[in-house]
Design a protein around this motif. Structure first.
Motif, PDB file in Angstrom:
ATOM      1  N   UNK A 155      17.419  56.747   7.403  1.00  0.00           N
ATOM      2  CA  UNK A 155      18.419  57.151   8.402  1.00  0.00           C
ATOM      3  C   UNK A 155      19.499  56.082   8.568  1.00  0.00           C
ATOM      4  N   UNK A 156      19.078  54.814   8.545  1.00  0.00           N
ATOM      5  CA  UNK A 156      20.043  53.718   8.710  1.00  0.00           C
ATOM      6  C   UNK A 156      21.041  53.717   7.557  1.00  0.00           C
ATOM      7  N   UNK A 157      20.550  53.936   6.341  1.00  0.00           N
ATOM      8  CA  UNK A 157      21.445  53.985   5.182  1.00  0.00           C
ATOM      9  C   UNK A 157      22.422  55.146   5.351  1.00  0.00           C
ATOM     10  N   UNK A 158      21.887  56.284   5.762  1.00  0.00           N
ATOM     11  CA  UNK A 158      22.710  57.473   5.960  1.00  0.00           C
ATOM     12  C   UNK A 158      23.782  57.227   7.020  1.00  0.00           C
ATOM     13  N   UNK A 159      23.387  56.576   8.109  1.00  0.00           N
ATOM     14  CA  UNK A 159      24.343  56.301   9.196  1.00  0.00           C
ATOM     15  C   UNK A 159      25.470  55.389   8.725  1.00  0.00           C
ATOM     16  N   UNK A 160      25.184  54.538   7.751  1.00  0.00           N
ATOM     17  CA  UNK A 160      26.214  53.624   7.248  1.00  0.00           C
ATOM     18  C   UNK A 160      27.010  54.257   6.101  1.00  0.00           C
ATOM     19  N   UNK A 161      26.733  55.533   5.814  1.00  0.00           N
ATOM     20  CA  UNK A 161      27.481  56.229   4.769  1.00  0.00           C
ATOM     21  C   UNK A 161      26.980  55.937   3.363  1.00  0.00           C
ATOM     22  N   UNK A 162      25.754  55.409   3.251  1.00  0.00           N
ATOM     23  CA  UNK A 162      25.178  55.124   1.936  1.00  0.00           C
ATOM     24  C   UNK A 162      24.276  56.282   1.537  1.00  0.00           C
ATOM     25  N   UNK A 163      24.606  56.908   0.403  1.00  0.00           N
ATOM     26  CA  UNK A 163      23.815  58.046  -0.044  1.00  0.00           C
ATOM     27  C   UNK A 163      22.605  57.555  -0.832  1.00  0.00           C
ATOM     28  N   UNK A 164      21.417  57.984  -0.440  1.00  0.00           N
ATOM     29  CA  UNK A 164      20.200  57.652  -1.184  1.00  0.00           C
ATOM     30  C   UNK A 164      19.636  58.973  -1.704  1.00  0.00           C
ATOM     31  N   UNK A 178      33.820  41.485  -7.360  1.00  0.00           N
ATOM     32  CA  UNK A 178      34.181  41.190  -5.965  1.00  0.00           C
ATOM     33  C   UNK A 178      33.090  41.680  -5.015  1.00  0.00           C
ATOM     34  N   UNK A 179      32.549  42.849  -5.340  1.00  0.00           N
ATOM     35  CA  UNK A 179      31.490  43.405  -4.498  1.00  0.00           C
ATOM     36  C   UNK A 179      30.292  42.463  -4.491  1.00  0.00           C
ATOM     37  N   UNK A 180      29.928  41.995  -5.669  1.00  0.00           N
ATOM     38  CA  UNK A 180      28.789  41.110  -5.754  1.00  0.00           C
ATOM     39  C   UNK A 180      29.066  39.798  -5.060  1.00  0.00           C
ATOM     40  N   UNK A 181      30.297  39.343  -5.198  1.00  0.00           N
ATOM     41  CA  UNK A 181      30.663  38.097  -4.541  1.00  0.00           C
ATOM     42  C   UNK A 181      30.535  38.249  -3.022  1.00  0.00           C
ATOM     43  N   UNK A 182      31.037  39.361  -2.521  1.00  0.00           N
ATOM     44  CA  UNK A 182      30.966  39.608  -1.072  1.00  0.00           C
ATOM     45  C   UNK A 182      29.513  39.692  -0.614  1.00  0.00           C
ATOM     46  N   UNK A 216      29.248  51.175  -2.199  1.00  0.00           N
ATOM     47  CA  UNK A 216      27.893  51.425  -2.689  1.00  0.00           C
ATOM     48  C   UNK A 216      27.199  50.132  -3.101  1.00  0.00           C
ATOM     49  N   UNK A 217      27.928  49.239  -3.788  1.00  0.00           N
ATOM     50  CA  UNK A 217      27.289  48.003  -4.240  1.00  0.00           C
ATOM     51  C   UNK A 217      26.898  47.143  -3.037  1.00  0.00           C
ATOM     52  N   UNK A 218      27.844  46.952  -2.120  1.00  0.00           N
ATOM     53  CA  UNK A 218      27.573  46.048  -0.998  1.00  0.00           C
ATOM     54  C   UNK A 218      26.613  46.703   0.002  1.00  0.00           C
ATOM     55  N   UNK A 219      27.014  47.836   0.538  1.00  0.00           N
ATOM     56  CA  UNK A 219      26.188  48.472   1.568  1.00  0.00           C
ATOM     57  C   UNK A 219      24.912  49.055   0.989  1.00  0.00           C
ATOM     58  N   UNK A 234      15.281  48.301 -11.266  1.00  0.00           N
ATOM     59  CA  UNK A 234      15.979  48.604 -10.008  1.00  0.00           C
ATOM     60  C   UNK A 234      17.478  48.391 -10.181  1.00  0.00           C
ATOM     61  N   UNK A 235      17.849  47.283 -10.821  1.00  0.00           N
ATOM     62  CA  UNK A 235      19.275  46.985 -11.048  1.00  0.00           C
ATOM     63  C   UNK A 235      19.954  48.102 -11.825  1.00  0.00           C
ATOM     64  N   UNK A 236      19.259  48.617 -12.850  1.00  0.00           N
ATOM     65  CA  UNK A 236      19.818  49.712 -13.640  1.00  0.00           C
ATOM     66  C   UNK A 236      19.977  50.963 -12.771  1.00  0.00           C
ATOM     67  N   UNK A 237      18.958  51.260 -11.966  1.00  0.00           N
ATOM     68  CA  UNK A 237      19.040  52.427 -11.068  1.00  0.00           C
ATOM     69  C   UNK A 237      20.177  52.234 -10.065  1.00  0.00           C
ATOM     70  N   UNK A 238      20.318  51.007  -9.539  1.00  0.00           N
ATOM     71  CA  UNK A 238      21.377  50.719  -8.565  1.00  0.00           C
ATOM     72  C   UNK A 238      22.758  51.011  -9.142  1.00  0.00           C
ATOM     73  N   UNK A 239      23.009  50.518 -10.337  1.00  0.00           N
ATOM     74  CA  UNK A 239      24.329  50.705 -10.935  1.00  0.00           C
ATOM     75  C   UNK A 239      24.599  52.165 -11.258  1.00  0.00           C
ATOM     76  N   UNK A 240      23.523  52.928 -11.483  1.00  0.00           N
ATOM     77  CA  UNK A 240      23.663  54.350 -11.748  1.00  0.00           C
ATOM     78  C   UNK A 240      24.202  55.128 -10.557  1.00  0.00           C
ATOM     79  N   UNK A 241      24.094  54.547  -9.352  1.00  0.00           N
ATOM     80  CA  UNK A 241      24.570  55.247  -8.156  1.00  0.00           C
ATOM     81  C   UNK A 241      26.041  54.988  -7.880  1.00  0.00           C
TER      82      UNK A 241
END
Lengths: 205, 205
Positions: A133-142, B84-88, B175-178, B157-164
């Motif tokens: 829910x927290x991810x969703x509230x922040x606009x992050x799609x899981x 930049x996203x990763x840096x942030x 998506x990367x940061x949040x 996990x990293x591969x799955x993350x970048x897929x989103x």
């Protein structure tokens, strides 16, 4: 050693040590006078542990107290032990998430748990639902697929984690509770390293 | 809507909203009188975001400010963007770990990175080294084999993350940061669920 020696041995300031002593997180030293006490290596170990749990694992002092209580009074059988360890671990983190999530997230969490053949642990299902829910509230799609990929990786980690647990109850408890708390940050750092690798491969960085 | 409406829409108390406004984390509403202002859906979204970053991702307000600055001013090319996203992301977490670890831990971290063909990112290597030292100080043994198993899972996990990550820069940055910050807790909960499963299989629980 005196309290100044304990500070030198652990790198923790005297004022912080006095606070730990006052809060009962570190047992008192042997009194050598009305105002002084003597500390030994068990105190050094305990101070380092409290420091690691607060600084690295990010636990509140109340949670540290729960973890220490579990470590100080471990169950005697291995059977009870991993259950107790997990209970201490999850309960100690209780203050991180208090709610139970929306019905939709709880259903998603339950479906994932069923799909992987995991236990339907109410506390963990509630926590997962709330985090979704927290991810969703922040606009992050899981998405469901992404969640499945995370769960598959987590399954490998869980197997590796249990492989580190030694047979005797006290070390087993220490390893489950402290090992998990202190390698959580390690895992998250490795995730970031792997993201940079994955990002470079897709031509991103 | 008035500030009370913003509180109702987000579930965040008015006193907290005033604090966010004072700290510049949420932009001011349109003034409707000397003491009142009007807020809209963009404010609702921003408040939810700040709340998620502090509550769920556990960032300090200073770190939240850095993340918001990166989101508010994204680079225009995809090439610069993931960097930049990763840096942030990594910079925002800087206050979690300030040191650089012992020589031994730094060498272990470097060897792991080389073995997996990851980038030799100084900030992340230092962070990993310090986390390994913290585990060691608490008496938690992290063997090379175990660390390798965690790294292999992290790679998935990293591969799955970048897929989103979607192509347009603004959503990619978000998506990367949040996405990373808000699914970190999800991953750690899944790890605990998987530990219960692994523990049950070994006859532990």
């Amino acid at each position: 050693m005196r309290i100044s020696g304990l500070a030198a041995a652990t790198g923790v300031p005297v004022a912080t040590l006095k606070y730990y002593l006052r809060e009962g997180l570190v047992p008192p030293g042997a009194a050598t006078s009305r105002t002084q006490a003597d500390y030994d290596d068990t105190h050094v170990g305990r101070v380092r542990l409290v420091r690691a749990l607060t600084e690295s694992a990010g636990l509140s002092l109340a949670a540290v107290r729960d973890v220490l209580a579990a470590l100080d009074d471990p169950p005697t059988s291995r059977h009870d032990l991993l259950g107790a360890a997990h209970h201490a671990l999850v309960a100690a983190e209780g203050d991180r998430a208090a709610g139970a999530g929306t019905d939709l997230s709880r259903r998603r969490a339950r479906e994932l748990v069923a799909e992987r053949g995991w236990c339907d642990d109410l506390l963990l299902v509630d926590r997962l639902a709330e985090q979704l829910d927290a991810a969703d509230a922040a606009g992050v799609e899981v998405s469901d697929d992404y969640l499945r990929e995370l769960a598959a990786a987590a399954d490998q980690i869980g197997t590796a984690d249990l492989g580190t647990v030694r047979p005797d109850p006290v070390s087993a408890l220490r390893q489950v509770v402290l090992g998990t708390l202190l390698t959580d940050p390690v895992l998250l750092t490795l995730r970031r390293m792997a993201q940079v690798r994955a990002s470079r491969e897709t031509g991103g960085v």
